[in-house]
Scaffold this active site. Structure first.
Site, PDB file in Angstrom:
ATOM      1  N   PHE A   1       0.657  -1.236  -0.021  1.00  9.94           N
ATOM      2  CA  PHE A   1       0.060  -0.100   0.043  1.00  9.94           C
ATOM      3  C   PHE A   1       0.656   1.359   0.059  1.00  9.94           C
ATOM      4  O   PHE A   1       0.484   2.276   0.419  1.00  9.94           O
ATOM      5  CB  PHE A   1      -0.897   0.163   1.262  1.00  9.94           C
ATOM      6  CG  PHE A   1      -2.011  -1.051   1.268  1.00  9.94           C
ATOM      7  CD1 PHE A   1      -2.291  -1.720   0.164  1.00  9.94           C
ATOM      8  CD2 PHE A   1      -2.654  -1.080   2.560  1.00  9.94           C
ATOM      9  CE1 PHE A   1      -3.285  -2.672   0.173  1.00  9.94           C
ATOM     10  CE2 PHE A   1      -3.688  -2.132   2.505  1.00  9.94           C
ATOM     11  CZ  PHE A   1      -3.972  -2.873   1.456  1.00  9.94           C
TER      12      PHE A   1
ATOM     13  N   CYS B   1       3.476   2.243  -2.587  1.00 12.61           N
ATOM     14  CA  CYS B   1       4.533   2.529  -3.707  1.00 12.61           C
ATOM     15  C   CYS B   1       4.084   3.675  -4.137  1.00 12.61           C
ATOM     16  O   CYS B   1       2.954   3.924  -4.448  1.00 12.61           O
ATOM     17  CB  CYS B   1       4.444   1.444  -4.982  1.00 12.61           C
ATOM     18  SG  CYS B   1       5.375   1.757  -6.201  1.00 12.61           S
TER      19      CYS B   1
END
Lengths: 422, 445
Positions: free
Chosen positions: A133, A135
């Site tokens: 959750f 990048c």
């Protein structure tokens, strides 16, 4: 010999050092090399829908002649076919059954896609799944990665989808590109996550080529924000980690610490602030997998010296030592002391104090060497002189309490005591 | 035994006289070393430099890739900073004062870093200085050595029109004619002079000798002020029998020949005695070896502890294979058919400290004789007493006397450098030139 074995949500590894989800864990050949070198586990580079990468992908900043103290990437999740990755994961698990195999996932933003991906990974026999959750580039524009992590409601929903089918431990990896990581962590826990990991990379621009005026990395004359990591981000990661460790709702689940871990000391610090294990990437990318030797050896020697038999003996021990400012003891006072036998007369303490602090260092000019002494009444105990002094233990900070009683700001105000020392 | 030239191959001459101070080959080397610098406050290195180069600043500028800034920092304080970085006895000056010495660690390689940026400025002729508009004042400078050039540059920068009179055909003085060829290349010396002159407003009249082609009085008439930077030049004699034999040379002429002629044309003996232990003696001894002498023996009347050269210099001589006889003073040079055959020395011992503070050498009465075919005298230089005495300039045995404002007893005539101090480092001469320029500007404006 201390026992370095780690047990993270039942995922066992011979040491607490995992390679983080990143280029070093994208292929069987890399992961085998890592395990041969001695790494405790890996988080396989994020699997998800098919993507396309650009060239170039990395940039870095150096400091004082040292390269890559901060590192930046604009690479996306794995660009290899899903089937190949899954097949290789099975092969590696067979060859190294004693190492932790966690697989990072970032499915398209719908329940079915997540269900399908979780099942495919579980079929490999992997020990756990890390939800990406975090990048900060490329995937966000498609509603994935940090776009999920930055919105607690969406994060909670996705975790719930995953938990509907998952039978192995689920770790949710948090993005630092938020005001606070606490709401996202709480959301993930409410969604049912078994553990957390942080930090993912921090959005950044590492610099600009002053000839072409193109920021780095240069992709055909243009650039984008990248994800920042490496030694430079460690202090930020430690802070985010501690905000989780101190939260009663959050610290019920184990946290895997990530962010600029380069040496065994860094690892010890993450664990002292509540990380159950650590993940490393940039240090390995810059120096190769062999750094695992000193990571384990250094941590082991320190544990032996301190009498810690297992890593659980010291995880979280420094968390209670981070408090609120208003609870600090205002009667605690230290002043600098210069050991004249060790002083090399560089004057760095003097000019730092004189130019930017409290004019608390006396100078006696000489040729070519000046002598420096502390003017104790002016010293506020800020540490600056000690920080800039190039000689180990030349400047020490000596305790000179202002009073026997410990008194914090709340009490200080309550009693209406006098402000301003100067 | 015989004195002869052409002892080596072309390649050997090139090898023996190539630069012993190679620069940093790659920027990485310079940057790593620059980053080792602590950037001291009121830095001991700067305080130990006669020209007060802001060493921490120029090193920081190397570390930030600001090479032009670095070169300007160096050359603003010392216009001959590139050559000084090769000939300065830095272990006694900046590097000797580096605080790393107090940690028993290697000092910062200040000279090597200084070369790194200063040499680039010289070679690439970076335009770092701008001359102010001419103010209609003319100054004559005698001698295009370090003092004269430093004085000329500082004056030209302020809009003074400078004319330099130089007895040689090239500028640079001692740097060009008086130090070992392997320390500074002829090319760098030429480039450095060109760089200094490139500021404009400086005319050099070469092959013009004071006392022959013109007098100080002539200059006083034609110019608003005069600076005498004539250096010292004549080698001291030993005042012992046999000095006129064939094969007895003075180090100044010997080095002058090496710097001005093809190396294979310079004659050298099989077995050479060098008298003295100063920098010039070392330069003569090492270059004798490098010209192909089989044996070079340095003879000094005190011990190694009292040597005037630096340890670094002595080590060069040792590495070149020179041998040393301490506590020996020449008594007589003996010859055969008019040529040197041997040297007889008094054995010395150390007595009470003399005026220099060093223990004085005393004859023991014992002597010894060694066979040599060449003797090089390097026991110091004398000022140009005769030339000075042609004028009214007050002097002490040829050393020009100046007051606090660098002025001689003659109105508008200033002096500095070796001609005043009797012979110190190049860097001292540069500072003397700067000081004189400042005084001349005050005098003129």
């Amino acid at each position: 010999m201390a026992n370095l074995q780690s047990n993270f949500l039942g995922i066992k590894s011979p040491n607490p050092f995992w390679l983080a989800s990143a280029p070093p864990t994208d292929k069987k050949i890399n992961v085998l090399r890592a395990f041969e070198a001695g790494w405790g586990g890996v988080v396989w580079k994020t699997l998800g829908s098919q993507i396309k990468n650009v060239s170039s992908r990395y940039s870095a900043i150096g400091y004082n002649g040292r390269r890559a103290v901060g590192f930046n990437n604009i690479e996306l999740i794995s660009d290899r076919p899903l089937e190949i990755n899954l097949k290789e994961i099975i092969e590696v698990l067979k060859l190294f059954p004693d190492r932790a195999m966690v697989v990072s996932l970032m499915a398209d933003n719908d329940r079915d896609s997540w269900h399908e991906m979780v099942k495919k990974v579980e079929d490999t026999g992997a020990h756990g799944i890390e939800l990406n959750f975090g990048c900060p580039h490329g995937m966000v524009e498609r509603g994935m990665g940090a776009a999920v992590g930055q919105d607690p409601e969406i994060a909670k929903m996705v975790v719930e989808w995953v938990m509907e089918v998952a039978t192995i431990p689920i770790i949710t990896k948090l993005t630092p590109n938020v005001h606070s990581v606490v709401p996202g962590a709480i959301a993930a826990i409410e969604g049912g996550t078994n553990g957390l990991s942080l930090i993912n990379t921090i959005q950044s621009i590492t610099g600009i080529d002053l000839d072409t005026l193109v920021p780095n990395p240069n992709v055909g004359g243009q650039s984008v924000y990248g994800g920042y990591c490496g030694p430079a981000v460690k202090p930020i990661a430690l802070k985010f980690l501690t905000t989780l460790s101190q939260d009663e709702k959050i610290n019920q689940v184990p946290i895997s610490g990530i962010g600029g871990i380069t040496t065994w000391k860094d690892a010890a610090e993450f664990m002292l602030l509540g990380a159950s294990n650590v993940q490393v990437c940039t240090a390995a990318m810059v120096s190769g997998f062999k750094i695992i030797t000193d990571l384990c050896d250094g941590l082991n020697n320190w544990m032996d010296e301190k009498g810690y038999k297992t890593i659980d003996d010291f995880i979280g021990l420094s968390v209670p030592k981070i408090t609120k400012w208003e609870e600090l003891d205002l009667n605690f006072h230290i002043v600098a002391n210069i050991n004249q036998d060790k002083c090399i007369h560089c004057g760095l303490c003097y000019i730092a104090c004189e130019d930017t602090s409290h004019q608390a260092i006396n100078i006696e000019r000489g040729n070519p060497y000046n002598n420096y002494t502390i003017n104790e009444p002016e010293c506020v105990g800020c540490n600056l002189c000690q920080i800039v002094c190039p000689v180990t233990e030349c400047i020490t900070m000596v305790e000179q309490r202002k009073g026997d009683e410990s008194i914090n700001w709340i009490e200080f105000q309550k009693r209406g005591l006098k402000l301003n020392d100067h | 035994m015989a004195i002869s030239n052409n002892r080596l191959t072309k390649e050997q001459y090139i090898q023996n006289f190539s630069d012993i101070h190679p620069p940093f080959e790659h920027p990485e080397g310079a940057i790593i070393e620059a980053n080792r610098c602590l950037n001291c406050y009121d830095a001991p290195c700067t305080k130990s430099c006669p020209t007060s180069i802001d060493v921490p600043l120029f090193i920081r500028q190397i570390s930030t890739d600001n090479l032009k800034g670095s070169a300007k920092t160096i050359l603003s304080s010392n216009i001959m900073g590139a050559a000084c970085s090769k000939v300065c006895p830095v272990e006694k000056l900046c590097e000797g004062a580096c605080v790393y010495n107090l940690l028993d660690e290697k000092p910062i390689e200040i000279a090597k870093l200084q070369r790194y940026s200063a040499e680039k400025a010289i070679i690439n002729n970076w335009k770092l200085f701008e001359r102010k508009q001419a103010i209609g004042k003319k100054v004559a400078i005698v001698g295009a050595g370090p003092a004269g050039l430093a004085c000329a540059h500082a004056l030209a920068k302020e809009g003074i029109d400078v004319t330099i009179f130089e007895k040689e055909s090239k500028g640079g003085g001692l740097m060009t004619y008086g130090v070992a060829a392997y320390k500074v290349s002829d090319k760098l010396c030429d480039d450095e002079v060109d760089f200094i002159l490139s500021i404009g407003g400086i005319e050099v009249k070469y092959n013009k000798t004071l006392g022959i082609d013109f007098s100080i009085a002539d200059l006083q008439k034609q110019f608003d002020a005069v600076f005498l930077g004539i250096g010292v030049g004549i080698a001291n004699t030993l005042n012992i029998p046999g000095e006129d034999l064939e094969g007895v040379e003075d180090a100044i002429s010997f080095i002058y020949d090496i710097r001005t002629k093809n190396h294979n044309s310079i004659k050298i003996g099989d077995k050479v005695a060098v008298i003295g232990m100063g920098m010039t003696a070392i330069d003569a001894a090492t270059q004798s070896k490098r010209l192909g002498a089989e044996e070079v023996i340095m003879i000094y009347r005190r011990t190694e502890n009292e040597k005037p050269c630096t340890q670094v210099e002595l080590d060069i001589a040792k590495l070149d294979g020179c041998s040393f006889i301490w506590l020996a003073s020449p008594k007589e040079i003996r010859g055969e058919n008019g040529k040197v055959k041997s040297i007889v020395c008094n054995k010395m011992e150390l007595g009470e400290p003399d005026a220099s503070g060093r223990k004085s050498p005393i004859e023991t009465g014992e002597t010894f004789e060694i066979e040599v075919d060449m003797v090089i005298k390097a026991t110091g230089q004398m000022p140009y007493l005769d030339i000075i005495n042609q004028s009214e300039v007050k002097n002490n045995k040829g050393k020009i006397l100046i007051d606090k404002s660098n002025s001689t007893n003659l109105k508008g005539v200033f002096a500095g450098g070796d001609a005043v101090n009797g012979g110190k480092e190049v860097v001292d001469a540069v500072q003397a030139g700067k000081d004189a320029a400042k005084a001349i500007l005050e005098y003129l404006i």
